[in-house]
Design a protein around this motif. Structure first.
Motif, PDB file in Angstrom:
ATOM      1  N   MET A 243       0.753  -1.115  -0.051  1.00  0.00           N
ATOM      2  CA  MET A 243      -0.039   0.134   0.253  1.00  0.00           C
ATOM      3  C   MET A 243       0.825   1.222   0.025  1.00  0.00           C
ATOM      4  SD  MET A 243      -2.829   1.374   2.667  1.00  0.00           S
ATOM      5  CE  MET A 243      -3.812   0.110   3.022  1.00  0.00           C
ATOM      6  N   ILE A 244       0.533   2.361  -0.711  1.00  0.00           N
ATOM      7  CA  ILE A 244       1.181   3.565  -0.668  1.00  0.00           C
ATOM      8  C   ILE A 244       0.800   4.363   0.240  1.00  0.00           C
ATOM      9  CG2 ILE A 244       1.714   5.584  -2.171  1.00  0.00           C
ATOM     10  CD1 ILE A 244       1.072   3.736  -4.637  1.00  0.00           C
ATOM     11  N   PRO A 245       1.647   4.703   0.985  1.00  0.00           N
ATOM     12  CA  PRO A 245       1.154   5.863   2.183  1.00  0.00           C
ATOM     13  C   PRO A 245       0.595   7.169   1.742  1.00  0.00           C
ATOM     14  CG  PRO A 245       3.620   5.696   2.182  1.00  0.00           C
ATOM     15  CD  PRO A 245       3.157   4.508   1.119  1.00  0.00           C
ATOM     16  N   ARG A 246      -0.189   7.800   2.292  1.00  0.00           N
ATOM     17  CA  ARG A 246      -0.721   9.014   2.019  1.00  0.00           C
ATOM     18  C   ARG A 246      -0.024  10.052   2.460  1.00  0.00           C
ATOM     19  NH1 ARG A 246      -7.333   8.403   2.220  1.00  0.00           N
ATOM     20  NH2 ARG A 246      -7.425   6.649   0.769  1.00  0.00           N
ATOM     21  N   PRO A 247       0.223  11.314   1.776  1.00  0.00           N
ATOM     22  CA  PRO A 247       0.976  12.357   2.396  1.00  0.00           C
ATOM     23  C   PRO A 247       0.010  13.095   3.478  1.00  0.00           C
ATOM     24  CG  PRO A 247      -0.098  12.725   0.313  1.00  0.00           C
ATOM     25  CD  PRO A 247      -0.304  11.520   0.539  1.00  0.00           C
ATOM     26  N   PRO A 248       0.658  13.600   4.661  1.00  0.00           N
ATOM     27  CA  PRO A 248      -0.186  14.123   5.709  1.00  0.00           C
ATOM     28  C   PRO A 248      -1.053  15.103   5.134  1.00  0.00           C
ATOM     29  CG  PRO A 248       2.353  14.702   5.721  1.00  0.00           C
ATOM     30  CD  PRO A 248       2.084  13.716   4.582  1.00  0.00           C
ATOM     31  N   ARG A 249      -2.159  15.273   5.946  1.00  0.00           N
ATOM     32  CA  ARG A 249      -3.085  16.363   5.442  1.00  0.00           C
ATOM     33  C   ARG A 249      -2.497  17.677   5.712  1.00  0.00           C
ATOM     34  NH1 ARG A 249      -8.921  15.087   5.891  1.00  0.00           N
ATOM     35  NH2 ARG A 249      -9.065  17.318   5.992  1.00  0.00           N
ATOM     36  N   SER A 250      -2.802  18.751   4.864  1.00  0.00           N
ATOM     37  CA  SER A 250      -2.426  20.126   4.902  1.00  0.00           C
ATOM     38  C   SER A 250      -3.487  20.846   5.640  1.00  0.00           C
ATOM     39  CB  SER A 250      -2.320  20.796   3.521  1.00  0.00           C
ATOM     40  OG  SER A 250      -3.491  20.580   2.832  1.00  0.00           O
ATOM     41  N   SER A 251      -4.615  20.337   6.079  1.00  0.00           N
ATOM     42  CA  SER A 251      -5.310  21.158   6.814  1.00  0.00           C
ATOM     43  C   SER A 251      -6.108  20.184   7.749  1.00  0.00           C
ATOM     44  CB  SER A 251      -6.277  21.988   5.904  1.00  0.00           C
ATOM     45  OG  SER A 251      -7.083  20.996   5.446  1.00  0.00           O
ATOM     46  N   GLU A 252      -6.958  20.749   8.692  1.00  0.00           N
ATOM     47  CA  GLU A 252      -7.526  20.118   9.689  1.00  0.00           C
ATOM     48  C   GLU A 252      -8.790  19.645   9.126  1.00  0.00           C
ATOM     49  OE1 GLU A 252      -6.934  18.880  12.956  1.00  0.00           O
ATOM     50  OE2 GLU A 252      -4.963  19.526  12.574  1.00  0.00           O
ATOM     51  N   PRO A 253      -9.584  18.434   9.437  1.00  0.00           N
ATOM     52  CA  PRO A 253     -10.815  18.061   8.797  1.00  0.00           C
ATOM     53  C   PRO A 253     -12.064  19.113   9.368  1.00  0.00           C
ATOM     54  CG  PRO A 253      -9.829  16.259  10.115  1.00  0.00           C
ATOM     55  CD  PRO A 253      -8.833  17.482  10.090  1.00  0.00           C
ATOM     56  N   THR A 254     -12.922  19.130   8.415  1.00  0.00           N
ATOM     57  CA  THR A 254     -13.970  20.202   8.792  1.00  0.00           C
ATOM     58  C   THR A 254     -15.358  19.367   9.015  1.00  0.00           C
ATOM     59  OG1 THR A 254     -14.899  19.832   6.477  1.00  0.00           O
ATOM     60  CG2 THR A 254     -13.149  21.722   6.817  1.00  0.00           C
ATOM     61  N   ALA A 255     -16.133  20.268   9.926  1.00  0.00           N
ATOM     62  CA  ALA A 255     -17.340  19.518  10.029  1.00  0.00           C
ATOM     63  C   ALA A 255     -17.987  18.824   9.146  1.00  0.00           C
ATOM     64  CB  ALA A 255     -18.116  20.427  10.877  1.00  0.00           C
ATOM     65  N   ALA A 256     -17.958  19.563   7.996  1.00  0.00           N
ATOM     66  CA  ALA A 256     -18.837  18.806   6.792  1.00  0.00           C
ATOM     67  C   ALA A 256     -18.128  17.558   6.304  1.00  0.00           C
ATOM     68  CB  ALA A 256     -18.706  20.056   5.674  1.00  0.00           C
ATOM     69  N   GLU A 257     -16.941  17.466   6.176  1.00  0.00           N
ATOM     70  CA  GLU A 257     -16.173  16.300   6.113  1.00  0.00           C
ATOM     71  C   GLU A 257     -16.519  15.267   6.816  1.00  0.00           C
ATOM     72  OE1 GLU A 257     -11.748  14.980   4.768  1.00  0.00           O
ATOM     73  OE2 GLU A 257     -12.080  16.732   5.847  1.00  0.00           O
ATOM     74  N   ALA A 258     -16.388  15.535   8.296  1.00  0.00           N
ATOM     75  CA  ALA A 258     -16.880  14.701   9.267  1.00  0.00           C
ATOM     76  C   ALA A 258     -18.341  14.174   9.247  1.00  0.00           C
ATOM     77  CB  ALA A 258     -16.543  15.189  10.697  1.00  0.00           C
ATOM     78  N   SER A 259     -19.320  15.017   8.952  1.00  0.00           N
ATOM     79  CA  SER A 259     -20.723  14.813   8.495  1.00  0.00           C
ATOM     80  C   SER A 259     -20.810  13.750   7.401  1.00  0.00           C
ATOM     81  CB  SER A 259     -21.463  16.029   8.433  1.00  0.00           C
ATOM     82  OG  SER A 259     -22.603  15.796   8.387  1.00  0.00           O
ATOM     83  N   ALA A 260     -20.062  14.037   6.545  1.00  0.00           N
ATOM     84  CA  ALA A 260     -20.239  13.233   5.137  1.00  0.00           C
ATOM     85  C   ALA A 260     -19.684  11.818   5.707  1.00  0.00           C
ATOM     86  CB  ALA A 260     -19.414  13.845   4.252  1.00  0.00           C
ATOM     87  N   TRP A 261     -18.657  11.391   6.264  1.00  0.00           N
ATOM     88  CA  TRP A 261     -18.106  10.090   6.760  1.00  0.00           C
ATOM     89  C   TRP A 261     -19.287   9.765   7.885  1.00  0.00           C
ATOM     90  CZ3 TRP A 261     -15.168   6.937   4.629  1.00  0.00           C
ATOM     91  CH2 TRP A 261     -14.216   7.391   3.955  1.00  0.00           C
TER      92      TRP A 261
END
Length: 78
Positions: free
Chosen positions: A1-19
């Protein structure tokens, strides 16, 4: 598996809501509710205690854990 690069920003409430919505729709969680304080209440099954997640990053971490477990379980059964 190819490791993902680290996030450049904090997750948003909208992203968390979608998940959270995906996890509940796919019945990987029983419930996930955003509170007015920004915390999330999650429940794996109806008869289990409710857990409190402190914010969007915790929701995404939970989604990643569930996804990892689902994928590793699926690959073991092949």
């Amino acid at each position: 598996m190819i490791p993902r690069p680290p996030r450049s920003s904090e997750p948003t409430a909208a992203e968390a809501s979608a998940w959270a919505d995906v996890l509940v729709r796919r019945r990987l969680l029983y419930a996930a509710v955003l509170t007015p304080t920004g915390q999330w209440l999650v429940q794996d099954h109806p008869d289990e205690p409710v857990r409190v997640l402190t914010g969007p990053a915790d929701v995404l971490a939970l989604a990643a854990t569930i996804q990892h477990h689902t994928r590793s379980t699926r690959s073991e059964s092949r």
